[in-house]
Design an enzyme around this catalytic site. Structure first.
Site, PDB file in Angstrom:
ATOM      1  N   THR A 128      -0.617  27.191  26.672  1.00  0.00           N
ATOM      2  CA  THR A 128       0.200  25.985  26.469  1.00  0.00           C
ATOM      3  C   THR A 128      -0.461  24.769  27.112  1.00  0.00           C
ATOM      4  O   THR A 128      -0.434  23.678  26.553  1.00  0.00           O
ATOM      5  CB  THR A 128       1.621  26.215  27.018  1.00  0.00           C
ATOM      6  OG1 THR A 128       2.199  27.305  26.304  1.00  0.00           O
ATOM      7  CG2 THR A 128       2.485  24.992  26.821  1.00  0.00           C
ATOM      8  N   CYS A 158      -7.497  43.816  39.816  1.00  0.00           N
ATOM      9  CA  CYS A 158      -8.927  44.032  40.067  1.00  0.00           C
ATOM     10  C   CYS A 158      -9.765  42.767  39.980  1.00  0.00           C
ATOM     11  O   CYS A 158     -10.936  42.781  40.347  1.00  0.00           O
ATOM     12  CB  CYS A 158      -9.472  45.098  39.121  1.00  0.00           C
ATOM     13  SG  CYS A 158      -9.608  44.499  37.425  1.00  0.00           S
ATOM     14  N   CYS A 172      -6.177  43.447  33.112  1.00  0.00           N
ATOM     15  CA  CYS A 172      -7.299  43.782  32.247  1.00  0.00           C
ATOM     16  C   CYS A 172      -6.939  45.034  31.455  1.00  0.00           C
ATOM     17  O   CYS A 172      -5.918  45.674  31.703  1.00  0.00           O
ATOM     18  CB  CYS A 172      -8.567  44.003  33.068  1.00  0.00           C
ATOM     19  SG  CYS A 172      -8.509  45.523  34.032  1.00  0.00           S
ATOM     20  N   GLU A 217       4.328  28.780  21.157  1.00  0.00           N
ATOM     21  CA  GLU A 217       5.023  30.084  21.117  1.00  0.00           C
ATOM     22  C   GLU A 217       5.086  30.629  19.681  1.00  0.00           C
ATOM     23  O   GLU A 217       6.132  31.163  19.243  1.00  0.00           O
ATOM     24  CB  GLU A 217       6.436  29.969  21.712  1.00  0.00           C
ATOM     25  CG  GLU A 217       6.479  29.458  23.146  1.00  0.00           C
ATOM     26  CD  GLU A 217       5.981  30.476  24.171  1.00  0.00           C
ATOM     27  OE1 GLU A 217       5.709  31.639  23.783  1.00  0.00           O
ATOM     28  OE2 GLU A 217       5.849  30.108  25.347  1.00  0.00           O
ATOM     29  N   ALA A 218       3.984  30.501  18.965  1.00  0.00           N
ATOM     30  CA  ALA A 218       3.957  30.820  17.531  1.00  0.00           C
ATOM     31  C   ALA A 218       4.245  32.290  17.260  1.00  0.00           C
ATOM     32  O   ALA A 218       4.655  32.654  16.153  1.00  0.00           O
ATOM     33  CB  ALA A 218       2.602  30.439  16.936  1.00  0.00           C
ATOM     34  N   GLN A 219       4.058  33.158  18.249  1.00  0.00           N
ATOM     35  CA  GLN A 219       4.293  34.596  18.017  1.00  0.00           C
ATOM     36  C   GLN A 219       5.744  34.885  17.666  1.00  0.00           C
ATOM     37  O   GLN A 219       6.048  35.908  17.067  1.00  0.00           O
ATOM     38  CB  GLN A 219       3.871  35.419  19.250  1.00  0.00           C
ATOM     39  CG  GLN A 219       4.796  35.339  20.453  1.00  0.00           C
ATOM     40  CD  GLN A 219       4.567  34.104  21.315  1.00  0.00           C
ATOM     41  OE1 GLN A 219       3.677  33.319  21.050  1.00  0.00           O
ATOM     42  NE2 GLN A 219       5.376  33.948  22.359  1.00  0.00           N
ATOM     43  N   MET A 246      -0.125  36.217  28.629  1.00  0.00           N
ATOM     44  CA  MET A 246       0.667  35.316  29.458  1.00  0.00           C
ATOM     45  C   MET A 246      -0.168  34.873  30.658  1.00  0.00           C
ATOM     46  O   MET A 246      -1.036  35.607  31.116  1.00  0.00           O
ATOM     47  CB  MET A 246       1.937  36.027  29.931  1.00  0.00           C
ATOM     48  CG  MET A 246       2.864  36.354  28.772  1.00  0.00           C
ATOM     49  SD  MET A 246       4.403  37.091  29.309  1.00  0.00           S
ATOM     50  CE  MET A 246       5.208  35.682  30.052  1.00  0.00           C
TER      51      MET A 246
HETATM   52 ZN    ZN Z   1      -7.754  45.017  36.193  1.00  0.00          ZN
END
Ligand code: ZN
Length: 197
Positions: free
Chosen positions: A27, A152, A181, A93-95, A22
């Site tokens: 998009t 981070c 991450c 939004e194919a998922q 996200m």
């Molecule tokens: Zn991070």
């Protein structure tokens, strides 16, 4: 930056997948590609699962409110029925689509259409999401886009869920998720785990 291959005169189409967490700009990238096709007077049809009810019914809208009209469909086989004369087919939004989407996009490509699919590659648990992994396997072109980790500043790959809502299909905005991450995503899960003890 993705550039369309030369294809004039070729019979078969192809499949492009744009995936990422996200807030990665999936998009926006889908809209950019489809708008280029529109400017070139190519017929474009855009579909999205009707489950995606965040915004107006017939629009593919990114977070920056850049909109294109889209057709909401309940299942992927509806795309074949409604695609008409379009030579470029966008799917957002194919998922959230069923697994049959993989066959659907391959039929479209064999029929000579360019298919551009955008979707989340992983759900909030960090697991491959719906038909996306299979779509990546059959696509000619794959673009993985990344937001920045809010903790981070490294490249983010995961969508960390801040809400306690248990459903995988939680269509959230900034208050429900944040890009993280791999390490910060894992740290958050460990802390959640201890809080639940
Ligand atoms: Zn991070």
């Amino acid at each position: 930056m993705f550039l369309e291959p030369h294809y004039k005169g070729q019979r078969s189409g192809w499949i492009e997948v744009v995936c990422g967490a996200m807030f990665s700009g999936k998009t926006e990238e889908l809209i950019r590609r489809l708008k280029r096709a529109t400017f070139a007077h190519q017929k474009v049809a855009i579909f999205k699962p009707s489950i995606d009810i965040r915004y107006a019914d017939t629009e593919v809208v990114s977070h920056d409110k850049n909109a294109l009209l889209a057709i909401p469909v309940d299942k992927s086989s509806e795309i074949l029925k409604q695609v008409g004369e379009a030579t470029v087919v966008g799917i957002d939004e194919a998922q959230f689509f069923d697994d049959e989407l993989v066959d659907v996009v391959q039929k479209l490509a064999l029929d000579g259409k360019r298919v551009v699919v955008a979707g989340l590659d992983m759900d909030f648990r960090g697991k491959p999401f719906g038909p996306i992994p299979s779509l990546l396997a059959v696509a000619e072109y794959i673009t993985k886009v990344h937001p920045i980790c809010v903790h981070c500043g490294n490249l983010a790959t995961h969508s960390y869920r801040l809400s306690a809502e248990k459903s995988k299909v939680l269509l959230g905005e900034k208050d429900s998720y944040e890009p993280r991450c791999r390490n910060c995503f894992n740290m958050g899960n460990i802390m959640d785990f201890h809080q639940n003890e």
